[in-house]
Design an enzyme around this catalytic site. Sequence first.
Site, PDB file in Angstrom:
ATOM      1  N   GLU A  28     -74.649  90.766 -16.329  1.00 32.31           N
ATOM      2  CA  GLU A  28     -74.887  91.209 -17.705  1.00 32.31           C
ATOM      3  C   GLU A  28     -74.074  90.402 -18.716  1.00 32.31           C
ATOM      4  OE1 GLU A  28     -75.400  95.631 -18.191  1.00 32.31           O
ATOM      5  OE2 GLU A  28     -74.450  95.631 -16.223  1.00 32.31           O
ATOM      6  N   SER A 156     -78.353  97.499 -16.845  1.00 29.94           N
ATOM      7  CA  SER A 156     -79.387  96.817 -17.613  1.00 29.94           C
ATOM      8  C   SER A 156     -80.705  96.701 -16.852  1.00 29.94           C
ATOM      9  CB  SER A 156     -78.911  95.420 -18.065  1.00 29.94           C
ATOM     10  OG  SER A 156     -77.862  95.538 -18.982  1.00 29.94           O
ATOM     11  N   TYR A 222     -83.731  94.384 -24.294  1.00 28.44           N
ATOM     12  CA  TYR A 222     -82.979  93.399 -25.060  1.00 28.44           C
ATOM     13  C   TYR A 222     -83.809  92.328 -25.763  1.00 28.44           C
ATOM     14  CZ  TYR A 222     -79.237  95.438 -22.284  1.00 28.44           C
ATOM     15  OH  TYR A 222     -78.366  96.322 -21.691  1.00 28.44           O
ATOM     16  N   ARG A 261     -73.040 106.776 -22.525  1.00 27.03           N
ATOM     17  CA  ARG A 261     -74.459 107.099 -22.717  1.00 27.03           C
ATOM     18  C   ARG A 261     -75.030 107.624 -21.415  1.00 27.03           C
ATOM     19  NH1 ARG A 261     -77.101 102.271 -22.987  1.00 27.03           N
ATOM     20  NH2 ARG A 261     -78.346 102.825 -21.169  1.00 27.03           N
ATOM     21  N   ASP A 263     -78.678 108.588 -19.446  1.00 32.23           N
ATOM     22  CA  ASP A 263     -80.133 108.395 -19.460  1.00 32.23           C
ATOM     23  C   ASP A 263     -80.818 109.484 -18.654  1.00 32.23           C
ATOM     24  OD1 ASP A 263     -79.707 106.093 -20.925  1.00 32.23           O
ATOM     25  OD2 ASP A 263     -79.662 104.795 -19.165  1.00 32.23           O
ATOM     26  N   GLU A 276     -78.814 108.210 -14.878  1.00 32.46           N
ATOM     27  CA  GLU A 276     -77.569 107.478 -14.709  1.00 32.46           C
ATOM     28  C   GLU A 276     -76.701 107.609 -15.948  1.00 32.46           C
ATOM     29  OE1 GLU A 276     -77.871 102.928 -15.419  1.00 32.46           O
ATOM     30  OE2 GLU A 276     -79.713 103.464 -14.352  1.00 32.46           O
ATOM     31  N   ASN A 278     -73.726 105.475 -18.382  1.00 32.35           N
ATOM     32  CA  ASN A 278     -73.239 104.149 -18.734  1.00 32.35           C
ATOM     33  C   ASN A 278     -71.919 104.325 -19.480  1.00 32.35           C
ATOM     34  OD1 ASN A 278     -72.857 101.581 -19.998  1.00 32.35           O
ATOM     35  ND2 ASN A 278     -75.045 101.182 -19.852  1.00 32.35           N
ATOM     36  N   GLY A 282     -74.328  99.091 -24.307  1.00 36.08           N
ATOM     37  CA  GLY A 282     -74.557  97.910 -25.134  1.00 36.08           C
ATOM     38  C   GLY A 282     -74.313  98.193 -26.608  1.00 36.08           C
TER      39      GLY A 282
END
Length: 320
Positions: A28, A156, A222, A261, A263, A276, A278, A282
């Site tokens: 990443e 990602s 992205y 974060r 998800d 998951e 994070n 990002g």
Amino acid sequence: MTSDTATPGAPAASAPPVVVIYGGTSAEREVSLASGAAILAALKRSGVEAVGYDPYDHGLVGLERLAPSTVFIALHGRGGEDGSLQGALELLGIPYTGSGVLASALGMDKERTKQIWQALDLPTPESIMLNGAADWQAVADRLGLPLIVKPVHEGSTLGISIVASVAELEAAYHEAARFDARVMAERFIQGDEYTVSILGDRALPAIRVEVPGGFYDYEAKYLSDTTQYHLPCGLDDAGEAELAGLCQKAFAAIGGAGWGRVDVMRDARGRFWLIEVNTVPGMTDHSLVPQAAAHTGMDFDRLVLEILATAGHVRQDAEA
């Protein structure tokens, strides 16, 4: 790197700077460079003495030479998000943003994160660990088709595949194995995808992600301009509160702190499923945390300052 990236060994500023660490060696790296550059620019606009540092060339030795007052971690993936950097900073006595060693390591490990959620009766799709000698038909029989194959320690959506048939499973396993020695298959949840950002002790408004191709992969995250981010997310007040509460519990379950974060998928029956977490999300122009913050009236520069203000809380909590 940017022109603001510091050179190890250069004379230190009169006041110890905030060092934004970004880049690194993970898969990443490019996203991390973009996140770090945006954070560094925001700090400078806010009058914070800050420099950027990419550990690619000089590692932790170069970081230590900069004598930072605080490290703002923008290293995504392994080496920055998995607890190793956090542990090194603890040993060096340098405050840093985000979760501590254990939470970072757990958040990077999808298998163990799920085990903790399951132990606490938090909803997450069933999964199976895979290897090259797996009985692919048995995997499909247990999880159903389609299913998801993913690396355990990657972010990602790198190496992730949606598998529609038994014949595709082995190839999907080998694709994931290019990114990680540990690979898992997960029951596929058909429905809407949501993400909830955590900032301090509060959940920011949920975002519903809609991708024309149906899969929120690396390109959709992205590179694509066709991915849609729905804010407000379309849930009623009760649904939004339920989702926020679930994500706060999921984040707290692994010991997450500072910011992060979570998800989530929502199936056709309206049930939420944790996918998951994070711990270093990002911070690019396509990223979700800044979008959620903006919906509350918080611009990017203010968001960066709020995240910076959480630095050091991990060590303080440990000493309390």
